[in-house]
Design an enzyme around this catalytic site. Sequence first.
Site, PDB file in Angstrom:
ATOM      1  N   CYS A  30       0.831  -1.217   0.000  1.00  0.00           N
ATOM      2  CA  CYS A  30       0.000   0.000   0.000  1.00  0.00           C
ATOM      3  C   CYS A  30       0.865   1.267   0.000  1.00  0.00           C
ATOM      4  O   CYS A  30       1.514   1.583   0.997  1.00  0.00           O
ATOM      5  CB  CYS A  30      -0.911  -0.047   1.228  1.00  0.00           C
ATOM      6  SG  CYS A  30      -1.794   1.488   1.583  1.00  0.00           S
ATOM      7  N   CYS A  33      -0.059   3.869   2.617  1.00  0.00           N
ATOM      8  CA  CYS A  33       0.372   3.394   3.944  1.00  0.00           C
ATOM      9  C   CYS A  33       1.831   3.789   4.182  1.00  0.00           C
ATOM     10  O   CYS A  33       2.189   4.243   5.278  1.00  0.00           O
ATOM     11  CB  CYS A  33       0.241   1.874   4.058  1.00  0.00           C
ATOM     12  SG  CYS A  33      -1.448   1.254   3.941  1.00  0.00           S
TER      13      CYS A  33
END
Length: 179
Positions: A30, A33
């Site tokens: 991600c 993230c």
Amino acid sequence: MDVTDDSFETDVIERSKREPVVVDFWADWCGPCRMLTPVLEQETEAKGIPLAKVDVDANQRIALEYGIRGIPAVKAFRNGHVVSEFVGALPPARVQAFLDELTAPSVADSLADDPEVADALRAGDYEQALATLLARVETVRTPEERDAARETMVRIFQELGQEHPLSAAWRRKLAAAVF
């Protein structure tokens, strides 16, 4: 700290009964993230708030239990319950505001002029505090007193977290009294 399905109860739920805990639900693949994690690490460290990181790919049970549908997902826990949350990568100023809200003084600390409710809250008797405030909503003489009691109840709901069983039960009682 890295948290797993097996350690979540101890590392997050039990610890949040002593101090607020922020949980970062993330995955290695991600991109957002990877942008948010350093911001969370820096800001939680600056405020002395524990940061628990949960890899959703490796810990699917806990991700499912907390309804993680998009990442990064950040949840703040207090008293064993989610009290605040957001999804997506936020800029540092928004993360700071999120943490400031989490570390704001408790409702009890702001009620110097209302020892009856403040003492109940400090003793952890949220139900007694809410019952006292609801009685005021139902019986006070002025709209200002009624609004003050209602607003304090709403602040307690926020402190407990909207998903806390007491918040749900007393929110219904408050709605019935007001409407």
